[in-house]
Design a protein around this motif. Structure first.
Motif: not given
Length: 519
Positions: A25, A28-29, A46, A50, A183, A186-188, A190
């Motif tokens: 992640i 990617w971020a 967001l 998220l 980024y 926030s995704w980690t 999630l």
């Protein structure tokens, strides 16, 4: 303290997969970062879920699983109020700060709380510097507690030395936070949030059932001390009996308001894509968190019952009674029907304590790179330079907090309570007064923040080191009151801020900017 060989192998595989996902992640971020705003606020983009889970994960910490279960183990039902106060912090933050700060952020380009202070109080140097340094110091103190909690989990899972566990955790979290910014966080978050939610829903019933169910658990607690099944302790007659009515009032203010004002929590409202999210996200965040917190607390009760009845085994019971911070870990180890569940739980606990750690590190990097480096030291710095300085600061924050975390794990609760108490004392009054009281001034904010921090450190050390008679309320309430008095007195003695600044920052006794009230 370590799991059995078979469980350890499965746990290792699951954790490696988990860490690879987090690092993936982060990579990617990193490709989405084109500016400092992308790195610090995820481009203010967001979405609802998220944003909501990022708020929950920012508040979720080592206290959510490790500390909450320990609290339940020692103090029983009188401590259950914590499970209302902490989820309310998420709602308080979104309701009282969300709409105004999000609107101000988009209109004025604010990316941090210090940005807001500079515009509202018309003070771009002293107050900005003070709030940035206060945020960095408080976040470091809180961060030490998070790394200590992570270490407890890894030592339990693999029998590692404390320093080895800290190093492993530090490297993983630092890498994906440095390269991916908000980024990545926030995704980690999630991923970690979903693991935490479904994980606790999965494993808590095993612990409660293994202890004999709620009737047995309550009977055992009552046999130890009848007050352990009461809503509060009438008096503070023992070390565990501090949840008296007056203490709970101060405790509730500290948790609900202090966590809501924490820079690493509050900065999330700047990143929400739409202000309309603030209508339902307070309820959703509260609902998610209260269920998780209640289950973890009751699991702490269950482990206490298991230790008292011998269901844990003599060796494990002795270990838990000597160090209640590992209560939940031993509880799941005893109650899990399969080694896969035990291994999965190790990842769940790790996800919980990591979910706040990365946000704290990014907050420290942001405070220095944006509020000190960009604004005060090098105003002409390029976007690339700001991002690079932020990444360096994240790395340094990890290194400093890891060194400090070598202290004994017994200090976990104190470090976290001190951090939250300082957040309440430093930021609550300047924020609330700034948003809702037109007479608040820069001098008042500086006096409030300074006196609050000093008083919090003083009362915190007085309480922790037992330097005198026990305080009837949580130490932070005293420093909070001092901060309030300082704000009111100094503001009334100094010149009011301009009407232009008050209008820019929607200052007044209302929650929603006027042009949003029709939405």
């Amino acid at each position: 303290m370590a799991l059995g060989e078979g469980t350890t192998l499965i746990t290792l595989v699951l954790m490696v997969v988990y860490f690879v996902v987090l690092l993936g992640i982060g990579v990617w971020a990193s490709k989405k970062i084109k500016s400092s705003e992308d790195y610090i606020l995820a481009g203010r983009n967001l979405g609802f879920w998220l944003f909501t889970l990022l708020i929950v994960c920012s508040i979720c910490s080592g206290m959510t699983l490790i500390g909450t279960s320990e609290f339940g183990f020692k103090s029983g039902w009188p401590g259950v109020w914590e499970q209302i106060f902490v989820p309310l912090a998420a709602s308080f933050c979104i309701i009282f700060f969300g709409s105004k700060l999000n609107k101000i952020g988009r209109k004025e380009g604010c990316m941090t709380v210090a940005d807001y202070f500079a515009i509202r109080y018309e003070n771009n140097r002293e107050l900005r510097a003070l709030s940035a340094f206060a945020s960095i110091i408080v976040s470091l103190i809180y961060l030490v507690g998070q790394y200590t909690a992570i270490s407890v989990v890894l030592m339990w899972a693999f029998g590692l030395e404390h320093w080895q566990a800290l190093l492993i955790a530090g490297v993983i979290i630092t890498v994906y936070t440095v390269i991916g910014g908000l980024y990545a966080v926030s995704w980690t978050g999630l991923v970690q949030g979903l693991i935490l939610i479904f994980g606790v829903l999965l494993v808590a019933p095993f612990i409660i059932s293994y202890a004999g169910g709620m009737t047995v658990i309550n009977d055992v607690l009552a046999s130890i001390d009848p007050n352990l099944v009461m809503p509060w302790f009438e008096t503070n007659y023992a070390a565990y009996a501090y949840c008296t009515p007056e203490y709970l009032v101060s405790f509730g203010i500290m948790l609900m308001v202090g966590l809501a004002c924490a820079p690493h929590v509050l900065s999330n409202v700047f990143a929400a894509k739409k202000a309309s999210y603030f209508k339902w996200s307070p309820l959703v965040a509260f609902g998610i968190y209260v269920v998780i917190m209640m289950l973890v607390k009751i699991s702490g009760f269950a482990v206490r019952a298991m230790a008292e009845t011998g269901a844990l085994g003599a060796e494990a019971s002795a270990a838990v009674m000597a160090n209640p911070s590992v209560a939940l870990l031993y509880g799941i180890q005893a109650a899990s029907p399969t080694i896969m569940i035990t291994a999965l739980f190790a990842v769940i606990v790790l996800a919980a304590v990591m979910s706040t750690t990365d946000r704290l590190m990014l907050t420290i990097g942001t405070d220095f790179s944006w509020n000190i480096f960009k604004t005060m030291l090098k105003p002409k710095a390029t976007e690339r330079q700001v991002v690079r300085i932020s990444q360096i600061c994240v790395f340094l924050a990890a290194a400093i907090s890891l060194v400090l975390a070598i202290n004994p794990p017994e200090m976990l609760a104190f470090l976290i309570w001190l951090g939250i108490g300082m957040m309440l004392s430093a930021f609550a009054v300047p924020l609330l007064a700034g948003l809702y009281w037109k007479r608040a001034t820069a001098a008042g904010a500086i006096a409030s923040m300074t006196s609050g921090i000093i008083a919090a450190l003083g009362f915190g050390c007085y309480s922790y080191f037992n330097l005198g008679p026990a305080l009837p309320m949580h130490f932070s309430i005293y420093s909070f009151v001092i901060a309030i008095i300082a704000m009111i007195v100094v503001s009334l003695l100094t010149k009011k801020n301009s009407d232009e600044a008050l209008e820019k920052t929607f200052t007044g006794f209302y929650m929603f900017p006027k042009d949003e009230k029709k939405e």
